[in-house]
Structure formats: structure tokens, C-alpha cells
Motif scaffolding. Structure first.
Motif, short mmCIF file in Angstrom:
data_model
loop_
_atom_site.label_atom_id
_atom_site.label_comp_id
_atom_site.label_asym_id
_atom_site.label_seq_id
_atom_site.Cartn_x
_atom_site.Cartn_y
_atom_site.Cartn_z
N ALA A 8 0.81 -1.20 0.00
CA ALA A 8 0.00 0.00 0.00
C ALA A 8 0.85 1.26 0.00
N THR A 31 -12.60 -9.88 -2.77
CA THR A 31 -11.70 -8.82 -3.22
C THR A 31 -11.56 -7.76 -2.13
N LEU A 63 -8.05 -6.80 0.24
CA LEU A 63 -7.53 -5.43 0.35
C LEU A 63 -7.60 -4.90 1.78
N LEU A 123 -10.67 -5.69 -9.37
CA LEU A 123 -9.68 -5.30 -8.38
C LEU A 123 -9.42 -3.80 -8.44
N GLU A 124 -9.32 -3.25 -9.64
CA GLU A 124 -9.05 -1.81 -9.78
C GLU A 124 -10.20 -0.97 -9.24
N SER A 136 -10.50 -1.44 -5.26
CA SER A 136 -9.40 -0.81 -4.53
C SER A 136 -9.52 0.72 -4.57
N GLY A 147 -4.18 -2.11 -4.50
CA GLY A 147 -4.79 -2.91 -5.56
C GLY A 147 -3.83 -3.18 -6.69
#
Length: 333
Positions: free
Chosen positions: A23, A74, A78, A168-169, A172, A181
Motif C-alpha cells: 500500500a 476482493t 484489500l 480489483l481496480e 481498490s 490494488g
């Protein structure tokens, strides 16, 4: 009590189609684990394009309901904690596969999949609803949006065609951790690359991703996670399948019992939906397919089949290890 209905919902999208019907830098005030991961600097406001228009998130959501196929896993990958989630594959319990067990601080309320209980969702008082990988139906989106800000499918993501990378994009970004992500996406990319590099002989070989339900046989087409998974290992989609007209669902083709030779390729991966694996492996016409007769077919079920089909970040990492080994055994490499 509800597992048969949940499992039915998990497979219906596929079955209907086949039947033809690290991150970045955090802010000064990182959130606690119950709310979500530490927000990255500059993450908000975040604008997330969807089929239904752009969605702007100005601060980190604290009460998330994750409804789409793989959306909850997902979020968990994260560092988020959905309060409501859909169990698409009928895992039971917290609604996640073994690769995600133990990530919940508190078990979520399980929401039905194809026909969600909107009152149950509203009762959770979410400030964000994720339906990132779903059918993309306008009515469903409208009803969810009346409850809370909703992130639906991306443009072209209808009928469960949102790609794992898009999922995912988008999620995130909504959680305020776009770099986390991106880092997770890189980890997945590296795992696929390592598996492909370990087997350069797979490059360019043809592959079929097949399934059988109580309604019949089918195979997946380009743009679906099951085919993308094989392509990232170096395989190419069986041209005979690629040339066929997609069924109504848009992500598979129907194959009649008399046309099972269409599956023939350098590799076949098949899995059952709502039937026993033996209904594939004991079928004489399946056994007569040249690739099957030569031992170049893999029939998967259970956790491996779920991981291969789900396409969430953690399930992909699990499936890369498990499925690659089975392919290597089948192809003698």
C-alpha cells in the motif's frame, strides 16, 4: 437450510448460459480494521466509471455490502470488512473459500445472489454497495442505488463479464487503496508469469474450458476468467470454440452431446456444475474425445474448481498453484 438455494444461484448464471436460456502512504488518520484499510494519500475523491455512469467516492466507506461474484473476497484481500456478502459458490459459513478463511473479524450477513433481499441489505445501513461483477441489470442497479451509493459493472461488464483486473481496480479505488490494488495485481501477474515460465512448452497450445450441467455441455469463450486463466499460462482458446456463436448469456457456447469432439484440443479443463464429476468422466462420448483418450484432459471439482472459476485475487493465487500442477501432470511436463 439455504445452501441449496445459494448454490443454485451460484451456478445459475453459468447454467442458464450453457442451457441457452504494498500500500502507498497513508493519511494522518488511518481507519481501524473494522472500517477498512488505511487510506492512501490522495485516494479521494475517487471517480469510478461504470456502465451506469461515473460514481464519485469522497471518503472511505465504513459499511460495505459486497454482492457481485467475488466482490467480497476482493474487499477482504484489500483489508476491508464487508458487513453483507453473497455466497455465489455455496461455501457456507462466511461465504468464502479456504484461501480467504480467517480474514473476517465478524461474519457477514449472507445475501442471496440473483434475487437479493433488498430489505435485508437496507437493514445493514451500508454506505457503499458493490455489485461490480454481476448481471448489469438496470433494475437491480436502480433498486440498490436507492439504498446506498452503488458501484455496478463497468462498461462491457454485463452478464458477469467484468474481468478480475477491472474488479480489483474498481474496488481498490472505492476503498481508498488504489496502490494496494495495483500491488496485488502485480503479485498475481508475477504468479502467472512464473507458472508460464516454468512451462514454456505450453506456449501456443490450444485449450478448451468446458463444463457440464444437468442441462448439457458447454464451453467458455474469450473474455471470461476461465479462458483468461489458461491464456495467461500460455494457452490459446480452441479455435473451434472461438468460432461458435455465444449463447444468450454471452460468455459461453452450447455444445450438444453429439458434438463433444468440438472440445478436442491440446488441453481440456472441465468441471461439473450441480452434478457429480462422474457424469463427465464416465460419459462414453467424453472418453472418446482424442485429448481425453490421450490423457490430456483435467476434470476439476471442489475447492480447485471454485478457485479456478471465482477469479478473486486470493482464489487466483490458489488456483495458479493447484491447476498448474494438474495441467503439468496431464501434459506430461
Amino acid at each position: 437450510m439455504r445452501r441449496p438455494l445459494i448454490a443454485l444461484a451460484a451456478a445459475t448464471a453459468a447454467a442458464l448460459a450453457l442451457a441457452g436460456c504494498s500500500a502507498g502512504t497513508s493519511t494522518d488518520e488511518p481507519t481501524d480494521a473494522a472500517s477498512g484499510p488505511a487510506v492512501e494519500e490522495g485516494a479521494y475523491p475517487a471517480t469510478i466509471p461504470t456502465l451506469f455512469g461515473d460514481v464519485e467516492i469522497t471518503e472511505q466507506p465504513t459499511t460495505i455490502v459486497a454482492l457481485g461474484w467475488g466482490d467480497a473476497e476482493t474487499v477482504l484481500a484489500l483489508g476491508g470488512q464487508p458487513v453483507g456478502a453473497s455466497d455465489w459458490l455455496g461455501f457456507g459459513g462466511e461465504g468464502v473459500g479456504p484461501w480467504a478463511e480467517g480474514l473476517y473479524d465478524q461474519a457477514p450477513t449472507i445475501i442471496e445472489t440473483l434475487e437479493p433481499d433488498y430489505e435485508a441489505i437496507a437493514a445493514l445501513e451500508p454506505d457503499l454497495i458493490l455489485d461490480v461483477k454481476g448481471s448489469g441489470e438496470q433494475d437491480r442497479y436502480d433498486r440498490l442505488s436507492e439504498i446506498a451509493t452503488t458501484i455496478g459493472v463497468p462498461e462491457g461488464g454485463e452478464s458477469y463479464l467484468t474481468t478480475p483486473a477491472q474488479q480489483l481496480e474498481m474496488i481498490s479505488a472505492a476503498l481508498g487503496v488504489p496502490q494496494a490494488g495495483a500491488d496485488l495485481a502485480t503479485e498475481i501477474d508475477d504468479a502467472f508469469t512464473a507458472a508460464a515460465d516454468a512451462h514454456p512448452e505450453w506456449e501456443g497450445l490450444t485449450a478448451t474450458a468446458a463444463t457440464r450441467t444437468s442441462e448439457g455441455w458447454g464451453a467458455y469463450i474469450d473474455g471470461t476468467e476461465r479462458v483468461e486463466f489458461l491464456e495467461r499460462l500460455g494457452f490459446v482458446l480452441n479455435p473451434a470454440i472461438a468460432a461458435m456463436e455465444p449463447s444468450d448469456g454471452g460468455f459461453s457456447v452450447n455444445v450438444s452431446q453429439e458434438e463433444l469432439d468440438t472440445f478436442d484440443a491440446d488441453l481440456i479443463i472441465a468441471f461439473p456444475i450441480f452434478i457429480e464429476s462422474s457424469e463427465i468422466t464416465d460419459d462414453p462420448q467424453w472418453q472418446a474425445i482424442p485429448a481425453v483418450a490421450e490423457g490430456h484432459a483435467v476434470v476439476i471439482d471442489g475447492d480447485i474448481s471454485s478457485a479456478y472459476s471465482l477469479g478473486s485475487p486470493l482464489s487466483q493465487l490458489y488456483a495458479i498453484d493447484e491447476v498448474s500442477g494438474l495441467i503439468a501432470d496431464a501434459l506430461g511436463s
